[in-house]
Design an enzyme around this catalytic site. Sequence first.
Site, mmCIF file in Angstrom:
data_model
loop_
_atom_site.group_PDB
_atom_site.id
_atom_site.type_symbol
_atom_site.label_atom_id
_atom_site.label_comp_id
_atom_site.label_asym_id
_atom_site.label_seq_id
_atom_site.Cartn_x
_atom_site.Cartn_y
_atom_site.Cartn_z
ATOM 1 N N ASN A 36 -1.562 -0.264 7.490
ATOM 2 C CA ASN A 36 -1.274 -1.329 8.123
ATOM 3 C C ASN A 36 -0.647 -2.258 6.642
ATOM 4 O OD1 ASN A 36 -2.969 -2.067 6.162
ATOM 5 N ND2 ASN A 36 -4.484 -3.372 7.497
ATOM 6 N N LYS A 83 0.909 -0.989 0.154
ATOM 7 C CA LYS A 83 0.060 0.017 0.154
ATOM 8 C C LYS A 83 0.914 1.542 -0.198
ATOM 9 C CE LYS A 83 -4.079 -1.677 2.358
ATOM 10 N NZ LYS A 83 -4.553 -2.414 3.411
HETATM 11 P P1 IDP Z 1 -7.491 -7.256 4.875
HETATM 12 O O1 IDP Z 1 -6.738 -6.085 4.620
HETATM 13 O O2 IDP Z 1 -7.007 -7.823 6.408
HETATM 14 O O3 IDP Z 1 -8.415 -8.013 3.957
HETATM 15 P P2 IDP Z 1 -10.217 -5.115 5.554
HETATM 16 O O4 IDP Z 1 -11.047 -5.775 6.403
HETATM 17 O O5 IDP Z 1 -10.547 -6.630 4.320
HETATM 18 O O6 IDP Z 1 -8.769 -5.937 5.742
HETATM 19 O O7 IDP Z 1 -9.972 -4.404 5.765
HETATM 20 C C1 IDP Z 1 -9.420 -3.494 4.513
HETATM 21 C C2 IDP Z 1 -8.800 -2.358 4.860
HETATM 22 O O8 IDP Z 1 -9.448 -1.280 4.938
HETATM 23 C C3 IDP Z 1 -7.312 -2.918 5.782
HETATM 24 O O9 IDP Z 1 -6.481 -3.253 5.524
HETATM 25 C C4 IDP Z 1 -7.272 -1.674 6.204
HETATM 26 O O10 IDP Z 1 -6.631 -0.498 5.690
HETATM 27 C C5 IDP Z 1 -8.776 -0.532 6.376
HETATM 28 N N1 IDP Z 1 -9.293 -0.946 7.774
HETATM 29 C C6 IDP Z 1 -9.805 -2.364 7.879
HETATM 30 N N2 IDP Z 1 -10.793 -1.728 9.220
HETATM 31 C C7 IDP Z 1 -10.803 -0.223 9.896
HETATM 32 C C8 IDP Z 1 -10.772 0.590 10.140
HETATM 33 O O11 IDP Z 1 -11.309 0.218 11.518
HETATM 34 N N3 IDP Z 1 -10.240 0.951 10.419
HETATM 35 C C9 IDP Z 1 -9.233 1.999 9.614
HETATM 36 N N4 IDP Z 1 -8.862 1.283 8.373
HETATM 37 C C10 IDP Z 1 -9.756 0.525 8.637
#
Ligand code: IDP
Length: 156
Positions: free
Chosen positions: A118, A15
């Site tokens: 992340n 990212k």
């Molecule tokens: P993943 O990337 O581990 O599959 P997902 O639930 O698919 O997780 O979420 C996609 C992306 O959305 C995450 O990697 C993160 O960048 C963002 N994200 C998820 N939950 C949150 C949150 O609570 N706050 C801010 N960003 C979030």
Amino acid sequence: MCVPDVREQTLVAVKPDGVQRRLVGQIIRRFEQRGFKLVGLKMLQVSEDLLSQHYCALRKKPFYPSLLHYMTSGPVVVMVWEGHNVVQTSRVMVGHTNPAEAQAGTVRGDFSFHVSRNVVHASDSLEGAQREIQLWFQGKELLNWDCCDQSITCEV
Ligand code: IDP
Ligand code: MG
């Protein structure tokens, strides 16, 4: 000798924060080191249109606007990795979505501390991987090539 399904593929993306922090090489190295085969790789500035398709399941989440802002804040490096059980293994290597809960030794556990930054994406299922690979890559951008060590890394 049994030959497992080595053709499974997944989408991994560094990212914008990972690119800015010059983590691309370290992330690629982990997948190479694990024995997976790189079959597609490119750097791009992502459009909101592509992202809205990629994250369509998250459209109603409160963090969705900031997620779009984050993901369009700079270039990403997106790749397709191939190998036995690569979807599940990549998720383990990447670590928990929230870096605060990610194990040390995972990408997120080693390089990040907040869910909004992340560092890396990895497809979460076989179906998700197929959908995301088609979304991010044209068929001709994926190479079908033979690793010279295939008989060692792929036949178990
Ligand atoms: P993943 O990337 O581990 O599959 P997902 O639930 O698919 O997780 O979420 C996609 C992306 O959305 C995450 O990697 C993160 O960048 C963002 N994200 C998820 N939950 C949150 C949150 O609570 N706050 C801010 N960003 C979030
Ligand atoms: Mg996800």
